[in-house]
Structures are given as structure tokens and as C-alpha cells.
Design a protein around this motif. Structure first.
Motif, PDB file in Angstrom:
ATOM      1  N   GLU A 168     -26.418  19.240 -19.563  1.00 41.13           N
ATOM      2  CA  GLU A 168     -25.664  20.152 -19.332  1.00 41.13           C
ATOM      3  C   GLU A 168     -24.176  19.617 -19.712  1.00 41.13           C
ATOM      4  O   GLU A 168     -23.393  20.641 -19.994  1.00 41.13           O
ATOM      5  N   GLU A 169     -23.632  18.560 -19.371  1.00 42.59           N
ATOM      6  CA  GLU A 169     -22.266  18.236 -19.951  1.00 42.59           C
ATOM      7  C   GLU A 169     -22.182  18.231 -21.465  1.00 42.59           C
ATOM      8  O   GLU A 169     -21.031  18.893 -21.874  1.00 42.59           O
ATOM      9  N   LEU A 170     -23.328  17.959 -22.235  1.00 40.18           N
ATOM     10  CA  LEU A 170     -23.200  18.293 -23.622  1.00 40.18           C
ATOM     11  C   LEU A 170     -23.015  19.627 -23.963  1.00 40.18           C
ATOM     12  O   LEU A 170     -22.261  19.967 -25.034  1.00 40.18           O
ATOM     13  N   ARG A 171     -23.746  20.494 -23.122  1.00 35.76           N
ATOM     14  CA  ARG A 171     -23.683  22.119 -23.508  1.00 35.76           C
ATOM     15  C   ARG A 171     -22.166  22.542 -23.318  1.00 35.76           C
ATOM     16  O   ARG A 171     -21.678  23.271 -24.032  1.00 35.76           O
ATOM     17  N   LYS A 172     -21.751  22.078 -22.175  1.00 26.76           N
ATOM     18  CA  LYS A 172     -20.413  22.392 -21.981  1.00 26.76           C
ATOM     19  C   LYS A 172     -19.345  21.970 -22.808  1.00 26.76           C
ATOM     20  O   LYS A 172     -18.449  23.001 -23.494  1.00 26.76           O
ATOM     21  N   ILE A 173     -19.351  20.621 -23.385  1.00 28.87           N
ATOM     22  CA  ILE A 173     -18.549  20.283 -24.297  1.00 28.87           C
ATOM     23  C   ILE A 173     -18.664  20.952 -25.709  1.00 28.87           C
ATOM     24  O   ILE A 173     -17.957  21.362 -26.325  1.00 28.87           O
ATOM     25  N   ALA A 174     -19.822  21.175 -26.007  1.00 28.80           N
ATOM     26  CA  ALA A 174     -20.274  22.136 -27.231  1.00 28.80           C
ATOM     27  C   ALA A 174     -19.596  23.342 -27.208  1.00 28.80           C
ATOM     28  O   ALA A 174     -19.318  23.944 -28.298  1.00 28.80           O
ATOM     29  N   GLY A 175     -19.849  24.050 -25.956  1.00 34.49           N
ATOM     30  CA  GLY A 175     -18.815  25.451 -25.939  1.00 34.49           C
ATOM     31  C   GLY A 175     -17.682  25.477 -26.133  1.00 34.49           C
ATOM     32  O   GLY A 175     -17.162  26.248 -26.962  1.00 34.49           O
ATOM     33  N   LEU A 176     -17.001  24.528 -25.583  1.00 36.16           N
ATOM     34  CA  LEU A 176     -15.496  24.436 -25.678  1.00 36.16           C
ATOM     35  C   LEU A 176     -15.253  23.989 -27.094  1.00 36.16           C
ATOM     36  O   LEU A 176     -14.165  24.427 -27.428  1.00 36.16           O
ATOM     37  N   ARG A 177     -15.887  23.220 -27.567  1.00 32.87           N
ATOM     38  CA  ARG A 177     -15.513  22.842 -28.883  1.00 32.87           C
ATOM     39  C   ARG A 177     -15.753  23.847 -30.105  1.00 32.87           C
ATOM     40  O   ARG A 177     -15.013  24.130 -30.997  1.00 32.87           O
ATOM     41  N   LEU A 178     -16.992  24.754 -29.903  1.00 35.02           N
ATOM     42  CA  LEU A 178     -17.054  25.914 -30.602  1.00 35.02           C
ATOM     43  C   LEU A 178     -15.936  26.728 -30.687  1.00 35.02           C
ATOM     44  O   LEU A 178     -15.514  27.486 -31.922  1.00 35.02           O
ATOM     45  N   VAL A 179     -15.319  26.974 -29.317  1.00 34.49           N
ATOM     46  CA  VAL A 179     -14.457  28.201 -29.264  1.00 34.49           C
ATOM     47  C   VAL A 179     -13.110  27.244 -30.161  1.00 34.49           C
ATOM     48  O   VAL A 179     -12.417  28.154 -30.743  1.00 34.49           O
ATOM     49  N   LYS A 180     -12.915  26.262 -29.843  1.00 35.90           N
ATOM     50  CA  LYS A 180     -11.758  25.305 -30.752  1.00 35.90           C
ATOM     51  C   LYS A 180     -11.978  25.688 -32.110  1.00 35.90           C
ATOM     52  O   LYS A 180     -10.885  25.721 -32.827  1.00 35.90           O
ATOM     53  N   LEU A 181     -13.007  25.573 -32.598  1.00 36.11           N
ATOM     54  CA  LEU A 181     -13.736  25.540 -33.966  1.00 36.11           C
ATOM     55  C   LEU A 181     -13.175  26.826 -34.687  1.00 36.11           C
ATOM     56  O   LEU A 181     -12.634  27.385 -35.475  1.00 36.11           O
ATOM     57  N   LEU A 182     -13.550  28.195 -33.660  1.00 34.76           N
ATOM     58  CA  LEU A 182     -13.293  29.499 -34.039  1.00 34.76           C
ATOM     59  C   LEU A 182     -11.489  29.550 -33.899  1.00 34.76           C
ATOM     60  O   LEU A 182     -11.320  30.362 -34.890  1.00 34.76           O
ATOM     61  N   GLU A 183     -10.958  29.135 -33.151  1.00 36.04           N
ATOM     62  CA  GLU A 183      -9.588  29.124 -33.041  1.00 36.04           C
ATOM     63  C   GLU A 183      -8.843  28.460 -34.257  1.00 36.04           C
ATOM     64  O   GLU A 183      -7.531  28.718 -34.105  1.00 36.04           O
ATOM     65  N   ALA A 184      -9.394  27.688 -34.920  1.00 40.65           N
ATOM     66  CA  ALA A 184      -8.837  26.736 -35.733  1.00 40.65           C
ATOM     67  C   ALA A 184      -8.505  27.425 -36.964  1.00 40.65           C
ATOM     68  O   ALA A 184      -7.882  26.801 -37.816  1.00 40.65           O
ATOM     69  N   ALA A 185      -8.669  28.724 -37.240  1.00 37.28           N
ATOM     70  CA  ALA A 185      -8.692  29.315 -38.401  1.00 37.28           C
ATOM     71  C   ALA A 185      -7.165  29.797 -38.759  1.00 37.28           C
ATOM     72  O   ALA A 185      -6.300  29.743 -37.649  1.00 37.28           O
TER      73      ALA A 185
END
Length: 185
Positions: A168-185
Motif C-alpha cells: 500500500e505504501e509503494l502504491r501511494k509513493i508510485a501515485g505521488l511520483r507519477l504526478v511529479k512525472l506528469l508535472e515535470a514537463a
């Protein structure tokens, strides 16, 4: 495919982060996604769904695939995470994200916070001895006291429950990082 995301009013607005991901080759996309969650099955499942119609679909799909993390996948992913309180080495994006996610833990330098950090380090050793792995938590925005309370609570878990919590913690981290990835453009 128009890469848009609805704004607060529901109107479609361009989504440069999504457009950037959709332009990547499959190999480049896999590399980017692995920075969010180093689980081959998760990376492959998401990469196979590209191009993504919109941000919400991508995030929902990523979350759904992350909910199926196995204990073996969790162990592999844990190998890339530094302990709470240890700075991630390297200049890559994943290391920078990790340092940022843990920044609140070491932000306070008063005596009480230093004591919490020492107690946390001791409890973290207890956790590693009990479960044979590092303590992993989605630390973003959480204080040292909050993390210590979570760690102490989790010491009472049995191994199966703890592996579920780690997933569950890995899932939360992945979600936060995926948003960061999308915002890095």
C-alpha cells in the motif's frame, strides 16, 4: 489524440506532461515509469497502455496495477528505496524525489526533534530485525513524530499484514511520483 485534462470547471485544457509521456518511445517510457515504482509488471502494464487518453485514466490505471503488488515485487522495489533519514545518493530524478519526500523528517533540528530521530533510528533497527527489510512509508509531508508513531504501530504487525502495508505504501509513493512525472514537463 488530444492530450487534455479537465480543469476545475470541467473544461479541457492542454496537458503537456501527458503529451510528453505519450511522445516517448516504449523504452523511454519504461525508464520513466520505473522511477515511480520499480516493479517490472507494473511498468510493463502501464507502458502497454500508452498512449494515454488523459491524466485521470493513466493515474487510475497505475493505481489499479499497483494494488496487485506481490511480496516478491515489494522486495524488489524496497531494494531501491533508502531508509527514512538516509539521503538517497545520486543525481537522478528518483533520488531527488526521494530526498524531497523525506525532507520533513529531518527539517526540524531542535532537541526534541533530534531525540525523535534517534528513537526512530533505534525503532527502525527493530523493524529491520523483525521483518528483514527496511521500513518503507510514504513519507511525503509527514513529520518525524508522525513517522515514528507509524513505525511503532507497524512493529505489532505479523509478516503478512506488514507486506500488505508495504504494498500500500509503494502504491501511494508510485501515485505521488507519477504526478511529479506528469508535472515535470
Amino acid at each position: 489524440m488530444p492530450e487534455t485534462t479537465p480543469d476545475a470547471s470541467g473544461a479541457a485544457v492542454p496537458d503537456p506532461g501527458l503529451a510528453r509521456l505519450n511522445r516517448l518511445s516504449k523504452e523511454e517510457l519504461r525508464t520513466e515509469l520505473a522511477q515511480c515504482l520499480n516493479v517490472d509488471r507494473w511498468v510493463e502494464a502501464l507502458a502497454s497502455e500508452a498512449p494515454f487518453a488523459d491524466r485521470e485514466t493513466l493515474l487510475a490505471s497505475a493505481d489499479g496495477h499497483a494494488r496487485a503488488i506481490t511480496s516478491e515485487e515489494a522486495a524488489t522495489a524496497l531494494a531501491r528505496h533508502p531508509r527514512i533519514g538516509e539521503k538517497a545518493e545520486g543525481e537522478d530524478t528518483e533520488s531527488a524525489w526521494s530526498r524531497g519526500e523525506q525532507s520533513a523528517f529531518a527539517a526540524d533540528t531542535d532537541d526534541a526533534s533530534a531525540r525523535v530521530q534517534r528513537i526512530f533510528t533505534f525503532a527502525q533497527g527493530e523493524y529491520e530485525g523483525r521483518f528483514g527489510q527496511i521500513y518503507l512509508v510514504c513519507a511525503s509531508g509527514r513529520t518525524g513524530r508522525e513517522l515514528l508513531a507509524d513505525l511503532v504501530d507497524r512493529l505489532d504487525n505479523d509478516t503478512e499484514t506488514e507486506l500488505s502495508v508495504v504494498g500500500e505504501e509503494l502504491r501511494k509513493i508510485a501515485g505521488l511520483r507519477l504526478v511529479k512525472l506528469l508535472e515535470a514537463a
